[in-house]
Design an enzyme around this catalytic site. Structure first.
Site, PDB file in Angstrom:
ATOM      1  N   PHE A 157       0.810  -1.226   0.000  1.00  0.00           N
ATOM      2  CA  PHE A 157       0.000   0.000   0.000  1.00  0.00           C
ATOM      3  C   PHE A 157       0.833   1.261   0.000  1.00  0.00           C
ATOM      4  O   PHE A 157       0.339   2.329  -0.358  1.00  0.00           O
ATOM      5  CB  PHE A 157      -0.941  -0.002   1.221  1.00  0.00           C
ATOM      6  CG  PHE A 157      -0.287   0.467   2.495  1.00  0.00           C
ATOM      7  CD1 PHE A 157      -0.172   1.830   2.764  1.00  0.00           C
ATOM      8  CD2 PHE A 157       0.251  -0.428   3.418  1.00  0.00           C
ATOM      9  CE1 PHE A 157       0.455   2.281   3.921  1.00  0.00           C
ATOM     10  CE2 PHE A 157       0.876   0.007   4.568  1.00  0.00           C
ATOM     11  CZ  PHE A 157       0.982   1.370   4.817  1.00  0.00           C
ATOM     12  N   LYS A 181      -1.154  -7.270  -9.277  1.00  0.00           N
ATOM     13  CA  LYS A 181      -2.140  -7.355  -8.183  1.00  0.00           C
ATOM     14  C   LYS A 181      -1.742  -6.274  -7.164  1.00  0.00           C
ATOM     15  O   LYS A 181      -0.838  -6.468  -6.350  1.00  0.00           O
ATOM     16  CB  LYS A 181      -2.092  -8.754  -7.545  1.00  0.00           C
ATOM     17  CG  LYS A 181      -3.365  -9.194  -6.841  1.00  0.00           C
ATOM     18  CD  LYS A 181      -3.845  -8.285  -5.742  1.00  0.00           C
ATOM     19  CE  LYS A 181      -3.031  -8.426  -4.467  1.00  0.00           C
ATOM     20  NZ  LYS A 181      -3.444  -7.414  -3.425  1.00  0.00           N
ATOM     21  N   GLU A 184      -4.932  -3.955  -1.892  1.00  0.00           N
ATOM     22  CA  GLU A 184      -6.378  -3.726  -1.781  1.00  0.00           C
ATOM     23  C   GLU A 184      -6.678  -2.533  -0.883  1.00  0.00           C
ATOM     24  O   GLU A 184      -7.819  -2.071  -0.808  1.00  0.00           O
ATOM     25  CB  GLU A 184      -7.084  -4.992  -1.266  1.00  0.00           C
ATOM     26  CG  GLU A 184      -6.728  -5.422   0.158  1.00  0.00           C
ATOM     27  CD  GLU A 184      -5.442  -6.248   0.231  1.00  0.00           C
ATOM     28  OE1 GLU A 184      -4.488  -5.957  -0.518  1.00  0.00           O
ATOM     29  OE2 GLU A 184      -5.405  -7.184   1.067  1.00  0.00           O
ATOM     30  N   SER A 234       5.342  -6.853   3.559  1.00  0.00           N
ATOM     31  CA  SER A 234       5.918  -7.109   4.881  1.00  0.00           C
ATOM     32  C   SER A 234       6.719  -8.415   4.870  1.00  0.00           C
ATOM     33  O   SER A 234       6.476  -9.305   4.042  1.00  0.00           O
ATOM     34  CB  SER A 234       4.789  -7.181   5.908  1.00  0.00           C
ATOM     35  OG  SER A 234       3.864  -8.170   5.503  1.00  0.00           O
ATOM     36  N   CYS A 289       9.662   1.778   3.489  1.00  0.00           N
ATOM     37  CA  CYS A 289      10.641   0.730   3.807  1.00  0.00           C
ATOM     38  C   CYS A 289      12.035   1.319   3.924  1.00  0.00           C
ATOM     39  O   CYS A 289      12.952   0.643   4.370  1.00  0.00           O
ATOM     40  CB  CYS A 289      10.613  -0.360   2.749  1.00  0.00           C
ATOM     41  SG  CYS A 289      11.247   0.201   1.170  1.00  0.00           S
ATOM     42  N   GLU A 390       9.813  -3.095  12.811  1.00  0.00           N
ATOM     43  CA  GLU A 390       9.355  -2.035  11.918  1.00  0.00           C
ATOM     44  C   GLU A 390       8.133  -1.350  12.557  1.00  0.00           C
ATOM     45  O   GLU A 390       7.195  -2.014  12.973  1.00  0.00           O
ATOM     46  CB  GLU A 390       8.967  -2.660  10.571  1.00  0.00           C
ATOM     47  CG  GLU A 390       8.595  -1.642   9.532  1.00  0.00           C
ATOM     48  CD  GLU A 390       8.486  -2.257   8.139  1.00  0.00           C
ATOM     49  OE1 GLU A 390       7.890  -3.344   8.010  1.00  0.00           O
ATOM     50  OE2 GLU A 390       8.991  -1.653   7.180  1.00  0.00           O
TER      51      GLU A 390
HETATM   52  P1  NAD Z   1       1.533  -6.583   3.143  1.00  0.00           P
HETATM   53  O1  NAD Z   1       2.568  -7.630   3.246  1.00  0.00           O
HETATM   54  O2  NAD Z   1       0.439  -6.578   4.139  1.00  0.00           O
HETATM   55  O3  NAD Z   1       0.802  -6.638   1.708  1.00  0.00           O
HETATM   56  C1  NAD Z   1       1.534  -6.580   0.513  1.00  0.00           C
HETATM   57  C2  NAD Z   1       0.742  -7.285  -0.579  1.00  0.00           C
HETATM   58  O4  NAD Z   1       0.603  -8.664  -0.239  1.00  0.00           O
HETATM   59  C3  NAD Z   1      -0.662  -6.753  -0.813  1.00  0.00           C
HETATM   60  O5  NAD Z   1      -0.905  -6.722  -2.198  1.00  0.00           O
HETATM   61  C4  NAD Z   1      -1.550  -7.772  -0.106  1.00  0.00           C
HETATM   62  O6  NAD Z   1      -2.791  -7.934  -0.758  1.00  0.00           O
HETATM   63  C5  NAD Z   1      -0.769  -9.057  -0.213  1.00  0.00           C
HETATM   64  N1  NAD Z   1      -0.897  -9.937   0.953  1.00  0.00           N
HETATM   65  C6  NAD Z   1      -1.062  -9.564   2.251  1.00  0.00           C
HETATM   66  N2  NAD Z   1      -1.083 -10.659   3.040  1.00  0.00           N
HETATM   67  C7  NAD Z   1      -0.930 -11.729   2.246  1.00  0.00           C
HETATM   68  C8  NAD Z   1      -0.871 -13.137   2.478  1.00  0.00           C
HETATM   69  N3  NAD Z   1      -0.973 -13.652   3.695  1.00  0.00           N
HETATM   70  N4  NAD Z   1      -0.701 -13.951   1.399  1.00  0.00           N
HETATM   71  C9  NAD Z   1      -0.599 -13.452   0.173  1.00  0.00           C
HETATM   72  N5  NAD Z   1      -0.647 -12.126  -0.113  1.00  0.00           N
HETATM   73  C10 NAD Z   1      -0.807 -11.267   0.909  1.00  0.00           C
HETATM   74  O7  NAD Z   1       2.309  -5.176   3.131  1.00  0.00           O
HETATM   75  P2  NAD Z   1       1.712  -3.718   3.203  1.00  0.00           P
HETATM   76  O8  NAD Z   1       1.208  -3.467   4.574  1.00  0.00           O
HETATM   77  O9  NAD Z   1       0.825  -3.470   2.051  1.00  0.00           O
HETATM   78  O10 NAD Z   1       3.044  -2.860   2.961  1.00  0.00           O
HETATM   79  C11 NAD Z   1       3.905  -2.460   3.977  1.00  0.00           C
HETATM   80  C12 NAD Z   1       5.110  -3.375   4.072  1.00  0.00           C
HETATM   81  O11 NAD Z   1       5.792  -3.402   2.820  1.00  0.00           O
HETATM   82  C13 NAD Z   1       6.143  -2.876   5.073  1.00  0.00           C
HETATM   83  O12 NAD Z   1       6.616  -3.967   5.810  1.00  0.00           O
HETATM   84  C14 NAD Z   1       7.232  -2.290   4.201  1.00  0.00           C
HETATM   85  O13 NAD Z   1       8.518  -2.270   4.771  1.00  0.00           O
HETATM   86  C15 NAD Z   1       7.189  -3.196   3.021  1.00  0.00           C
HETATM   87  N6  NAD Z   1       7.795  -2.588   1.860  1.00  0.00           N
HETATM   88  C16 NAD Z   1       9.003  -3.060   1.472  1.00  0.00           C
HETATM   89  C17 NAD Z   1       9.642  -2.478   0.395  1.00  0.00           C
HETATM   90  C18 NAD Z   1      10.977  -2.976  -0.054  1.00  0.00           C
HETATM   91  O14 NAD Z   1      11.437  -2.559  -1.100  1.00  0.00           O
HETATM   92  N7  NAD Z   1      11.617  -3.848   0.703  1.00  0.00           N
HETATM   93  C19 NAD Z   1       9.039  -1.422  -0.284  1.00  0.00           C
HETATM   94  C20 NAD Z   1       7.790  -0.974   0.147  1.00  0.00           C
HETATM   95  C21 NAD Z   1       7.164  -1.571   1.227  1.00  0.00           C
END
Ligand code: NAD
Length: 492
Positions: A157, A181, A184, A234, A289, A390
């Site tokens: 997000f 994808k 959401e 994450s 991040c 984090e």
């Molecule tokens: P998230 O892991 O909750 O969701 C990311 C994506 O995965 C979304 O599209 C979501 O629909 C999907 N998703 C969520 N849970 C899932 C599951 N159990 N199985 C399959 N798909 C699933 O992350 P978020 O809250 O949207 O984003 C924030 C996180 O992203 C932070 O931890 C941040 O550090 C990380 N991030 C990392 C980078 C990087 O380059 N390392 C860059 C941006 C964000």
């Protein structure tokens, strides 16, 4: 054309085989403005059938697209760059409304996304592999890169406009088909970007959008027609995605969460370092991040630096992202705001000194927003949860160390290795950190270690699962496989 920036918006759509479609799954969720609580739209989740249709359309498109001359493949990307630039302000407005960050931050992230479209347009050069005449007696050898099929990217997000563009341009420039994808939580800006994709001139089926949540992701990861998956999100989910995609025989790169450090030495320009430190930790309300939120300061300048950081932090204005003068926007959801508040409470319980408390911030005119002010802890111990986990909020913690070696030791004890920054006037200290720090991105006198798109971007340790990172040359490698021609012509 214009982009609809005025909510409420119609339900979010998928884009499959060159058509707009309604996701057919039974689940879905409301998308709300984090600053006002206002309902913006609803996103339905895609079913296995929706995913299957997108992947099959991608497979069909790949049959032609994979062998379309590369010069033709990049023309829609040039057009997409133009369209993204022409509509950058409208896209930024949509992004602010659904994400909560400031307008300047939204424009900035779109600019970084567009940069990837530009770099992907260099694929006629970057996709070349190598040729060696007379590699063996009478034998010439040539390596070529070939596209592989349908790839997917699952994105988070926090940068909903930029992160899809870490992948999409390279996937299609190299000759693959692509299925996005998006998160959401804020899927509208991706839909608006696809309105531009629709006009850019890609053949049907080359670029597709499926909305959804966990089940939709699993359908993509389990589909035989998907060759590889990129993930950003994450750490726990990154690990799961990496394992599931790999178990299904797919290429996978999974970028996870982070806990980044800033080191400040006594030779640093302290005022500059304080300004950059607060920006690093608080930009995008800390939902980055690359946010550096553990600040490791040489003892000789610790007290002076703490005062400078507090002055900077007090100077930041919390507010609605579309209002002039806002430095720090809203957090994505009330649930996430509660999580950050809980982490602040944990910092207090664990004995850190709360020097500036952002929990009682109010923003006039926005009583329902998910707002938190900059929060600063002093005397943090590396073992505390605020120093290890984090936070993803505008919270930073300072601690003192004797010297650069102890600072690097603190940094390297982290489970994460996404990025770090060093503020110093000493080349020797910079060299020590450059050689010793276990991180994927290191900024020297730069508060946010975000590489340009022509360099790869990715972390180490629990911040990344895979080998090839996002952006730049790594993406060319991820989206292609090499074949080597070994040629002998006895009559020559
Ligand atoms: P998230 O892991 O909750 O969701 C990311 C994506 O995965 C979304 O599209 C979501 O629909 C999907 N998703 C969520 N849970 C899932 C599951 N159990 N199985 C399959 N798909 C699933 O992350 P978020 O809250 O949207 O984003 C924030 C996180 O992203 C932070 O931890 C941040 O550090 C990380 N991030 C990392 C980078 C990087 O380059 N390392 C860059 C941006 C964000």
């Amino acid at each position: 054309m214009t982009i609809d920036t005025s909510p409420p918006w119609d339900d979010v759509r998928n884009y499959v085989d060159g058509e707009w479609r309604t996701p057919s799954g039974t689940d879905g969720r409301a998308v709300t403005d984090p600053a006002t609580g206002e309902a913006l739209t609803r996103v339905g989740f895609s079913s296995a059938t929706d995913v299957d249709e997108a992947v099959r359309a991608g497979q069909a498109a790949f049959e032609t697209w994979g062998s379309t001359p590369v010069e033709e493949r990049i023309q829609p990307l040039f057009e997409l760059k133009r369209l993204l630039e022409d509509h950058q302000d409208e896209l930024a407005e949509v992004l602010v409304r659904e994400h909560g960050k400031t307008f300047d931050e939204a424009k900035g992230e779109l600019r970084r996304g567009i940069e990837n479209v530009e770099v992907a347009c260099g694929v006629p050069t970057t996709m070349q592999a190598g040729h060696l005449p007379n590699a063996a007696p009478d034998i010439d050898e040539t390596a070529v890169r070939k596209p592989l099929g349908v790839f997917t990217a699952i994105t988070p997000f926090n940068f909903p406009g930029m992160i899809p563009l870490w992948f999409l341009p390279y996937a299609v420039a190299t000759g693959n088909a692509f299925v996005l994808k998006p998160s959401e939580q804020d899927p509208v800006v991706a839909e608006r970007i696809f309105e531009l994709v629709d006009r850019a001139g890609f053949p049907d089926g080359v670029v597709q959008l499926v909305n959804g949540g966990v089940e939709t992701v699993n359908h993509l990861l389990d589909h035989d027609g998907v060759h590889g998956a990129s993930f950003v999100g994450s750490t726990p989910v990154a690990r799961e995605i990496y394992e599931r995609a790999a178990a299904n025989g797919k290429r996978v790169q999974a970028q996870g969460g982070a806990k980044n450090h800033i080191i400040v030495t006594e030779t640093a320009d302290l005022e500059f370092a304080a300004r950059k430190t607060v920006s690093s930790a608080c930009a995008c309300a800390g939902e980055r991040c690359l946010a550096n939120d553990v600040v490791v300061v040489e003892r000789a300048v610790y007290d002076e630096f703490v005062d400078l950081v507090l002055d900077e932090a007090r100077d930041r204005t919390v507010g609605y992202g579309l209002d002039d003068g806002t430095d720090i926007g809203a957090l994505i959801t009330p649930e996430h705001e509660t999580r950050v508040r809980d982490m602040i409470a944990a910092g207090v319980d664990e004995g850190a000194e709360l020097l500036l408390d952002g929990r009682d911030v109010t923003v006039e005119g926005y009583p329902d927003g998910n707002f938190l002010g900059p929060t600063v802890f002093g005397d943090v111990d590396p073992s505390m949860s605020i120093a290890r986990e984090e936070i993803f909020g505008p919270v930073l913690g300072l601690l003192s160390v004797a010297d650069i070696d102890e600072a690097v030791d603190v940094l390297n004890r982290s489970d994460f290795g996404n990025a770090a920054s060093l503020f110093t006037g000493s080349g020797a200290d910079a060299r020590t950190v450059r050689h010793e720090a276990d991180v994927g991105n290191l900024g020297v006198n730069a508060g946010t270690a975000a590489p340009m798109a022509f360099f790869h971007f990715g972390g180490w340790k629990d911040s990344f699962f895979g080998d090839l990172h996002a952006q730049g040359e790594d993406m060319i490698h991820f989206y292609t496989d090499t074949m080597t021609y070994i040629e002998r012509w006895p009559d020559a």
